[in-house]
Design a protein around this motif. Sequence first.
Motif, PDB file in Angstrom:
ATOM      1  N   ASP A  25       0.853  -1.190   0.000  1.00 17.49           N
ATOM      2  CA  ASP A  25       0.000   0.000   0.000  1.00 17.49           C
ATOM      3  C   ASP A  25       0.893   1.247   0.000  1.00 17.49           C
ATOM      4  OD1 ASP A  25      -1.679   2.145   0.625  1.00 17.49           O
ATOM      5  OD2 ASP A  25      -2.710   1.092   2.236  1.00 17.49           O
ATOM      6  N   LEU A  26       0.803   2.048  -1.050  1.00 21.58           N
ATOM      7  CA  LEU A  26       1.679   3.209  -1.203  1.00 21.58           C
ATOM      8  C   LEU A  26       1.351   4.338  -0.239  1.00 21.58           C
ATOM      9  CD1 LEU A  26       2.128   3.254  -5.080  1.00 21.58           C
ATOM     10  CD2 LEU A  26       3.648   2.309  -3.337  1.00 21.58           C
ATOM     11  N   THR A  27       0.284   4.210   0.525  1.00 22.23           N
ATOM     12  CA  THR A  27       0.036   5.193   1.583  1.00 22.23           C
ATOM     13  C   THR A  27       0.842   4.837   2.836  1.00 22.23           C
ATOM     14  OG1 THR A  27      -1.895   4.042   2.506  1.00 22.23           O
ATOM     15  CG2 THR A  27      -2.307   5.659   0.749  1.00 22.23           C
ATOM     16  N   LYS A  28       1.406   3.609   2.864  1.00 22.00           N
ATOM     17  CA  LYS A  28       2.177   3.140   4.013  1.00 22.00           C
ATOM     18  C   LYS A  28       3.613   2.768   3.662  1.00 22.00           C
ATOM     19  CE  LYS A  28      -1.941   1.139   6.109  1.00 22.00           C
ATOM     20  NZ  LYS A  28      -2.588  -0.097   6.548  1.00 22.00           N
ATOM     21  N   TYR A  29       3.930   2.750   2.379  1.00 24.50           N
ATOM     22  CA  TYR A  29       5.223   2.232   1.902  1.00 24.50           C
ATOM     23  C   TYR A  29       5.757   3.124   0.788  1.00 24.50           C
ATOM     24  CZ  TYR A  29       8.346  -0.816  -0.815  1.00 24.50           C
ATOM     25  OH  TYR A  29       9.404  -1.334  -1.496  1.00 24.50           O
ATOM     26  N   ALA A  30       7.073   3.327   0.781  1.00 19.54           N
ATOM     27  CA  ALA A  30       7.704   4.100  -0.295  1.00 19.54           C
ATOM     28  C   ALA A  30       9.086   3.519  -0.590  1.00 19.54           C
ATOM     29  CB  ALA A  30       7.826   5.565   0.099  1.00 19.54           C
ATOM     30  N   SER A  31       9.538   3.721  -1.822  1.00 14.31           N
ATOM     31  CA  SER A  31      10.879   3.275  -2.188  1.00 14.31           C
ATOM     32  C   SER A  31      11.675   4.442  -2.770  1.00 14.31           C
ATOM     33  CB  SER A  31      10.829   2.111  -3.173  1.00 14.31           C
ATOM     34  OG  SER A  31      10.204   2.488  -4.371  1.00 14.31           O
ATOM     35  N   ILE A  32      12.964   4.410  -2.461  1.00 19.38           N
ATOM     36  CA  ILE A  32      13.885   5.452  -2.900  1.00 19.38           C
ATOM     37  C   ILE A  32      15.111   4.761  -3.475  1.00 19.38           C
ATOM     38  CG2 ILE A  32      15.319   7.402  -2.152  1.00 19.38           C
ATOM     39  CD1 ILE A  32      13.341   7.609   0.258  1.00 19.38           C
ATOM     40  N   ALA A  33      15.591   5.261  -4.592  1.00 16.65           N
ATOM     41  CA  ALA A  33      16.840   4.769  -5.179  1.00 16.65           C
ATOM     42  C   ALA A  33      17.810   5.940  -5.229  1.00 16.65           C
ATOM     43  CB  ALA A  33      16.599   4.206  -6.569  1.00 16.65           C
ATOM     44  N   ILE A  34      18.883   5.830  -4.468  1.00 12.51           N
ATOM     45  CA  ILE A  34      19.928   6.859  -4.481  1.00 12.51           C
ATOM     46  C   ILE A  34      21.117   6.264  -5.217  1.00 12.51           C
ATOM     47  CG2 ILE A  34      21.420   8.366  -3.131  1.00 12.51           C
ATOM     48  CD1 ILE A  34      19.344   8.295  -0.911  1.00 12.51           C
ATOM     49  N   ILE A  35      21.538   6.974  -6.240  1.00 12.39           N
ATOM     50  CA  ILE A  35      22.610   6.481  -7.092  1.00 12.39           C
ATOM     51  C   ILE A  35      23.928   7.145  -6.692  1.00 12.39           C
ATOM     52  CG2 ILE A  35      23.354   6.126  -9.482  1.00 12.39           C
ATOM     53  CD1 ILE A  35      20.545   4.863  -8.566  1.00 12.39           C
ATOM     54  N   ASN A  36      24.901   6.331  -6.328  1.00 10.35           N
ATOM     55  CA  ASN A  36      26.230   6.778  -5.940  1.00 10.35           C
ATOM     56  C   ASN A  36      27.013   7.069  -7.226  1.00 10.35           C
ATOM     57  OD1 ASN A  36      28.798   7.129  -4.911  1.00 10.35           O
ATOM     58  ND2 ASN A  36      28.876   5.164  -3.851  1.00 10.35           N
ATOM     59  N   MET A  37      26.772   8.245  -7.792  1.00  8.13           N
ATOM     60  CA  MET A  37      27.295   8.565  -9.117  1.00  8.13           C
ATOM     61  C   MET A  37      28.804   8.798  -9.128  1.00  8.13           C
ATOM     62  SD  MET A  37      24.029  10.678 -10.546  1.00  8.13           S
ATOM     63  CE  MET A  37      24.668  10.922 -12.190  1.00  8.13           C
ATOM     64  N   ASP A  38      29.404   8.966  -7.968  1.00 12.78           N
ATOM     65  CA  ASP A  38      30.850   9.162  -7.889  1.00 12.78           C
ATOM     66  C   ASP A  38      31.593   7.822  -7.832  1.00 12.78           C
ATOM     67  OD1 ASP A  38      33.063  10.912  -7.804  1.00 12.78           O
ATOM     68  OD2 ASP A  38      33.195  10.730  -5.625  1.00 12.78           O
ATOM     69  N   ALA A  39      30.839   6.727  -7.849  1.00 11.31           N
ATOM     70  CA  ALA A  39      31.447   5.394  -7.720  1.00 11.31           C
ATOM     71  C   ALA A  39      31.706   4.729  -9.074  1.00 11.31           C
ATOM     72  CB  ALA A  39      30.543   4.499  -6.881  1.00 11.31           C
ATOM     73  N   THR A  40      31.538   5.467 -10.154  1.00 13.97           N
ATOM     74  CA  THR A  40      31.707   4.872 -11.481  1.00 13.97           C
ATOM     75  C   THR A  40      32.478   5.813 -12.399  1.00 13.97           C
ATOM     76  OG1 THR A  40      30.545   3.865 -13.350  1.00 13.97           O
ATOM     77  CG2 THR A  40      29.496   5.773 -12.324  1.00 13.97           C
ATOM     78  N   TRP A  41      33.008   5.244 -13.441  1.00 17.25           N
ATOM     79  CA  TRP A  41      33.696   6.039 -14.456  1.00 17.25           C
ATOM     80  C   TRP A  41      32.722   6.571 -15.505  1.00 17.25           C
ATOM     81  CZ3 TRP A  41      32.926   4.190 -19.298  1.00 17.25           C
ATOM     82  CH2 TRP A  41      32.476   2.868 -19.401  1.00 17.25           C
ATOM     83  N   LEU A  42      31.478   6.080 -15.491  1.00 15.16           N
ATOM     84  CA  LEU A  42      30.492   6.511 -16.491  1.00 15.16           C
ATOM     85  C   LEU A  42      30.191   8.002 -16.339  1.00 15.16           C
ATOM     86  CD1 LEU A  42      27.997   3.519 -16.221  1.00 15.16           C
ATOM     87  CD2 LEU A  42      29.462   4.062 -18.170  1.00 15.16           C
ATOM     88  N   PRO A  43      30.063   8.720 -17.439  1.00 18.08           N
ATOM     89  CA  PRO A  43      29.763  10.159 -17.373  1.00 18.08           C
ATOM     90  C   PRO A  43      28.379  10.411 -16.762  1.00 18.08           C
ATOM     91  CG  PRO A  43      30.470   9.525 -19.593  1.00 18.08           C
ATOM     92  CD  PRO A  43      30.274   8.265 -18.810  1.00 18.08           C
ATOM     93  N   ASN A  44      28.282  11.481 -15.968  1.00 16.42           N
ATOM     94  CA  ASN A  44      27.021  11.818 -15.312  1.00 16.42           C
ATOM     95  C   ASN A  44      25.892  12.040 -16.310  1.00 16.42           C
ATOM     96  OD1 ASN A  44      28.146  11.573 -12.802  1.00 16.42           O
ATOM     97  ND2 ASN A  44      28.360  13.761 -12.458  1.00 16.42           N
ATOM     98  N   SER A  45      26.189  12.580 -17.480  1.00 16.36           N
ATOM     99  CA  SER A  45      25.136  12.839 -18.469  1.00 16.36           C
ATOM    100  C   SER A  45      24.469  11.532 -18.918  1.00 16.36           C
ATOM    101  CB  SER A  45      25.695  13.594 -19.672  1.00 16.36           C
ATOM    102  OG  SER A  45      26.746  12.852 -20.277  1.00 16.36           O
ATOM    103  N   ILE A  46      25.245  10.484 -19.073  1.00 16.97           N
ATOM    104  CA  ILE A  46      24.685   9.182 -19.455  1.00 16.97           C
ATOM    105  C   ILE A  46      23.856   8.619 -18.304  1.00 16.97           C
ATOM    106  CG2 ILE A  46      25.293   6.771 -19.967  1.00 16.97           C
ATOM    107  CD1 ILE A  46      27.628   7.875 -21.634  1.00 16.97           C
TER     108      ILE A  46
END
Length: 167
Positions: free
Chosen positions: A73-94
Amino acid sequence: MNKIIIMALLCVSTLAMKPAIVEISGENGGRLNGKAWSSSELKDKVHVLFYVDPDEKDLNNHASEALAREKFDLTKYASIAIINMDATWLPNSILEGALEDKQKKYPNTLYVKDLEKVIVKKWKGIVKDDDSNILVFNKSGNLVYKINGKASAAQVKEMIAIIKKNL
């Protein structure tokens, strides 16, 4: 089965703690729309927070899929994805383009960019750098369960049981 329940209860009782408040904004990152994100928002619902190195983005897909199957039930539960963008060589724009696509595909998940490893620095011992981390927070904002690295099938079951208990 009883051993799993006892282990889950022991884990909950020893882990329940409120990590330091963290804000990600400005040059450090933030929501995809440019607004700040703060861990003080982790309240009033059970939150599952994925803190992920982009190079490990698929490591816990099985856990994400198991959570989606639960249709919490989304009134009681939520999900968050935080991306550690400094942990990769991939460009931030991609990475930003990929995150925008993910946000469209999963509109009920909040996506946040961590450009400077803010979470890694503030939550030492809670998350691991260069990895996939899953954190479960209760309605009071206390951390009640965590998985660092690839979640086993038993850990996924345990996590879902803890979420249900805290809803």
